[in-house]
Design a protein around this motif. Structure first.
Motif, PDB file in Angstrom:
ATOM      1  N   LYS A 219      23.222  26.778  -3.230  1.00 43.25           N
ATOM      2  CA  LYS A 219      22.911  27.126  -1.849  1.00 43.25           C
ATOM      3  C   LYS A 219      22.944  28.631  -1.592  1.00 43.25           C
ATOM      4  O   LYS A 219      22.096  29.164  -0.867  1.00 43.25           O
ATOM      5  N   ARG A 220      23.884  29.345  -2.187  1.00 43.63           N
ATOM      6  CA  ARG A 220      23.938  30.793  -1.942  1.00 43.63           C
ATOM      7  C   ARG A 220      22.680  31.501  -2.441  1.00 43.63           C
ATOM      8  O   ARG A 220      22.154  32.397  -1.783  1.00 43.63           O
TER       9      ARG A 220
ATOM     10  N   TYR B  25      28.111  24.218   8.560  1.00 40.95           N
ATOM     11  CA  TYR B  25      28.027  23.847   7.146  1.00 40.95           C
ATOM     12  C   TYR B  25      29.353  24.189   6.494  1.00 40.95           C
ATOM     13  O   TYR B  25      29.737  25.352   6.418  1.00 40.95           O
ATOM     14  N   SER B  26      30.088  23.161   6.033  1.00 46.79           N
ATOM     15  CA  SER B  26      31.438  23.358   5.512  1.00 46.79           C
ATOM     16  C   SER B  26      31.462  23.596   4.012  1.00 46.79           C
ATOM     17  O   SER B  26      32.530  23.852   3.442  1.00 46.79           O
TER      18      SER B  26
ATOM     19  N   HIS C 100      27.223  31.664   2.119  1.00 48.63           N
ATOM     20  CA  HIS C 100      27.465  33.082   2.384  1.00 48.63           C
ATOM     21  C   HIS C 100      26.711  33.421   3.665  1.00 48.63           C
ATOM     22  O   HIS C 100      25.545  33.780   3.638  1.00 48.63           O
ATOM     23  N   GLN C 101      27.385  33.248   4.798  1.00 46.93           N
ATOM     24  CA  GLN C 101      26.763  33.526   6.087  1.00 46.93           C
ATOM     25  C   GLN C 101      26.603  35.034   6.238  1.00 46.93           C
ATOM     26  O   GLN C 101      27.552  35.784   6.059  1.00 46.93           O
TER      27      GLN C 101
ATOM     28  N   ASP D 206      26.629  18.097   9.465  1.00 47.36           N
ATOM     29  CA  ASP D 206      27.105  18.976   8.392  1.00 47.36           C
ATOM     30  C   ASP D 206      26.551  18.429   7.075  1.00 47.36           C
ATOM     31  O   ASP D 206      27.030  17.426   6.548  1.00 47.36           O
ATOM     32  N   LEU D 207      25.536  19.105   6.534  1.00 50.94           N
ATOM     33  CA  LEU D 207      24.870  18.586   5.339  1.00 50.94           C
ATOM     34  C   LEU D 207      25.718  18.705   4.079  1.00 50.94           C
ATOM     35  O   LEU D 207      25.305  18.233   3.018  1.00 50.94           O
ATOM     36  N   ALA D 208      26.893  19.335   4.179  1.00 53.98           N
ATOM     37  CA  ALA D 208      27.822  19.297   3.055  1.00 53.98           C
ATOM     38  C   ALA D 208      28.527  17.945   2.995  1.00 53.98           C
ATOM     39  O   ALA D 208      29.102  17.583   1.960  1.00 53.98           O
TER      40      ALA D 208
END
Length: 429
Positions: free
Chosen positions: A25-26, A49-50, A54-55, A103-105
């Motif tokens: 994802k990052r 997103y839990s 890296h926001q 939350d797609l995690a």
């Protein structure tokens, strides 16, 4: 043959994936970054997103000087090194369905599609998921304006596919942000003001420093419109403001949010004038729909591509690659502000500190000379010319005559603290 891992499909004008790849994802976020020269952001999800993420949202020219820490001091060591700092997360929109947070995690998604449209500068995402016992479709889209540099625009749509759903959309300006690359737990921002009038806003200022570098003040202000129209509830917290909208949907019905955010910094507008200016910009855009604003930015991208597009026949991967590199360069810098230069990582993250490096003239000037109006290159060169006094300062620090342009800088004063690289390799002059 060497195996190459591809996160995105080969497409001449887009980065597209139909996989929500949590383990990558990052990297996915980095590759789907967007920018308009004034500001930029990683391809983060708008909703909560839990998982590992890296926001990152970054504002050009806004940075912080951190004290150089070394075991022993060498001749000419800079007092500080500069770094870009993560700014207010203004794209955040939490989504709850029957009280359960999207939350797609944690929740499985189907029909997932993430696409960066390089031709038009638009990032979009769609998927279906079961949340709160109901199957729903979710759609997200956003862009950074090329006609109003301070404007971010986004659209969120939630449709119930299988039954009754209480859908809550919480649109936020969240100043509770941290840097990932350095000073992991340090906050670089102090909240100056929050409020809902004339529009919901958050004003923050960088923490004090010991080097005489200005403290930057940033105001983010938002306008939220919903379809169907419902009244929002304003909520203010610690370094955060939000508007809370509630919809009762039956199967086949949709809730839509259009969010405009204006971002102003003290580089251009004094703190005491920022809120009024933000309201003025939002008011001036009142008659322009989301679609019209998107079309105006699309037109600007078309004008850029008309000058710059490199067409490669017979190799879609190479075609995608050259357009991606041009898209990221033009998203980072297009010559509007002679006080700015090109950060090595653009707006994709914090690595290399978001600073200006020594090699812009060697590698970027020829490209902009060939693929953009000559005014873009003129401003790149004026950036260096205006920093000649600082280059003379750098030379004096080393006991040298003349001018020593910096390896890495924000102001023209050297702020790269790896002595062996910076001062044993005086090669950029």
């Amino acid at each position: 043959m060497k195996h190459i891992k591809r996160l995105f499909e080969t497409d001449p004008w887009r980065l597209v994936t139909k996989k929500c790849t949590i383990e990558d994802k990052r990297l996915q976020e980095s590759l789907t970054s967007i920018g308009n020269g004034y500001m930029g952001m990683r391809g983060n999800f708008e909703e909560s997103y839990s998982g590992d993420t890296h926001q990152g949202i970054y504002l050009a020219g806004v940075w912080y000087p951190d004290k150089t820490k070394v075991g022993w001091w060498k001749n000419g060591y800079p007092d500080y090194f500069g770094k870009v700092i993560n700014a207010t997360n203004f794209i955040a929109v939490d989504i709850l369905v029957n009280g359960e947070l999207l939350d797609l995690a944690k929740q499985a998604s189907e029909n997932f599609k993430l696409a960066l449209d390089m031709r038009n500068g638009v990032l979009s995402r769609q998927f279906t998921a079961v949340v709160g016992g109901v199957e729903l479709s979710f759609s997200f889209e956003r862009f950074l304006s090329l006609t109003t540099k301070e404007l971010s625009a986004q659209k969120v749509e939630v449709t119930s596919l299988s039954g009754a759903a209480k859908v809550e959309l919480i649109s936020k300006l969240d100043g509770n942000v941290h840097n990932l690359d350095t000073n992991y737990d340090e906050k670089f921002w102090i909240t100056q003001a929050v409020g809902e009038a004339p529009i919901p806003y958050l004003t923050t200022q960088t923490i004090p420093n010991d080097f005489g570098i200005e403290q930057f003040t940033v105001t983010t202000a938002m306008e939220n419109k919903t379809f169907p129209q419902v009244k929002g509830e304003f909520i203010a917290g610690e370094s955060i403001v939000s508007e809370h909208f509630v919809f009762d949907l039956n199967a086949g019905e949709a809730a839509q949010l259009e969010k405009k955010v204006v971002v102003l910094t003290s580089r251009d507008i004094a703190e005491e004038a920022q809120l009024a200016k933000a309201d003025e910009i939002i008011s001036a855009l009142e008659k322009e729909s989301y679609v019209q604003l998107k079309e105006a930015t699309s037109q600007k991208w078309q004008e850029r591509w008309q000058i710059a597009d490199v067409v490669i026949s017979g190799d879609d991967a190479a075609q995608q690659g050259i357009r991606y590199n041009l898209f990221q360069l033009f998203s980072t810098y297009y010559g509007e502000d002679e006080r700015l230069n090109i950060g090595p990582k653009g707006f994709t993250g914090e690595k290399y500190g978001g600073a200006t490096y020594w090699d812009t003239e060697a590698y970027a000037v020829p490209l902009y000379l060939a693929l953009a109006d000559k005014s873009v290159t003129r401003n790149l060169l004026k950036y260096r010319y205006n920093q000649l006094p600082q280059a003379k300062h750098n030379a004096r620090q080393q006991g040298l005559l003349g001018a020593l342009y910096p390896m890495v800088t924000f102001t023209g004063v050297e702020c790269h603290n790896e002595w062996e690289i910076t001062f044993e390799e005086i090669h950029r002059n």
